[in-house]
Motif scaffolding. Structure first.
Motif, PDB file in Angstrom:
ATOM      1  N   ARG A 233      42.441  82.322  53.084  1.00  0.00           N
ATOM      2  CA  ARG A 233      43.151  81.062  53.668  1.00  0.00           C
ATOM      3  C   ARG A 233      42.340  80.453  54.281  1.00  0.00           C
ATOM      4  O   ARG A 233      42.616  79.188  54.399  1.00  0.00           O
ATOM      5  N   LEU A 234      41.380  80.959  55.173  1.00  0.00           N
ATOM      6  CA  LEU A 234      40.410  79.966  55.792  1.00  0.00           C
ATOM      7  C   LEU A 234      39.517  79.223  55.046  1.00  0.00           C
ATOM      8  O   LEU A 234      39.305  78.077  55.267  1.00  0.00           O
ATOM      9  N   LYS A 235      38.974  79.679  53.893  1.00  0.00           N
ATOM     10  CA  LYS A 235      38.225  79.088  53.100  1.00  0.00           C
ATOM     11  C   LYS A 235      38.951  77.827  52.423  1.00  0.00           C
ATOM     12  O   LYS A 235      38.550  76.632  51.954  1.00  0.00           O
TER      13      LYS A 235
ATOM     14  N   GLU B 152      40.319  71.929  52.440  1.00  0.00           N
ATOM     15  CA  GLU B 152      41.376  70.959  52.655  1.00  0.00           C
ATOM     16  C   GLU B 152      40.700  69.746  53.519  1.00  0.00           C
ATOM     17  O   GLU B 152      40.935  68.682  53.206  1.00  0.00           O
ATOM     18  N   GLU B 153      40.345  70.462  54.425  1.00  0.00           N
ATOM     19  CA  GLU B 153      39.817  69.441  55.511  1.00  0.00           C
ATOM     20  C   GLU B 153      38.599  68.742  55.247  1.00  0.00           C
ATOM     21  O   GLU B 153      38.324  67.704  55.662  1.00  0.00           O
TER      22      GLU B 153
ATOM     23  N   GLU C 155      36.182  63.534  53.424  1.00  0.00           N
ATOM     24  CA  GLU C 155      35.642  62.691  52.549  1.00  0.00           C
ATOM     25  C   GLU C 155      36.442  61.624  52.239  1.00  0.00           C
ATOM     26  O   GLU C 155      35.925  60.499  51.907  1.00  0.00           O
ATOM     27  N   LEU C 156      37.749  61.667  51.965  1.00  0.00           N
ATOM     28  CA  LEU C 156      38.894  60.601  51.854  1.00  0.00           C
ATOM     29  C   LEU C 156      38.292  59.595  52.897  1.00  0.00           C
ATOM     30  O   LEU C 156      38.591  58.269  52.971  1.00  0.00           O
ATOM     31  N   ARG C 157      38.673  60.080  54.175  1.00  0.00           N
ATOM     32  CA  ARG C 157      38.395  59.212  55.558  1.00  0.00           C
ATOM     33  C   ARG C 157      37.291  58.245  55.405  1.00  0.00           C
ATOM     34  O   ARG C 157      37.096  57.168  55.631  1.00  0.00           O
TER      35      ARG C 157
END
Length: 88
Positions: free
Chosen positions: A65-67, A72-73, A78-80
């Protein structure tokens, strides 16, 4: 990920039978499993008891879950970064 048809307690019972001297091919045939599965379990769960296996699986799930959260973060970051550079 594919789940095992054997529970933790069943795996431990099979490993204990092998440790007590039962031949591996006979053990595998009796339980309907392959020899590579047995050797993989022995390598992974060799010196553990049922509670340790349960704890290890909980930690593996938490790690998974952490990976996923980290990936996702990173994607959001990268999108920002691309949006700030004006590539859109």
């Amino acid at each position: 990920m594919k789940t095992s048809r054997f529970s933790d307690s069943q795996i431990m019972a099979i490993l204990k039978q092998a440790k007590s001297g039962m031949p591996v091919p006979e053990l595998c045939r009796e339980n309907g499993m392959s020899s590579p599965s047995f050797y993989k379990w022995r390598a992974k769960f060799g010196g553990m008891d049922t509670s340790m296996i349960k704890r290890m699986k909980e930690l593996e799930d938490k790690n998974r879950r952490l990976k996923k959260m980290y990936a996702e973060e990173r994607l959001k970051a990268e999108l920002r970064k691309e949006a700030l550079k004006g590539k859109w």
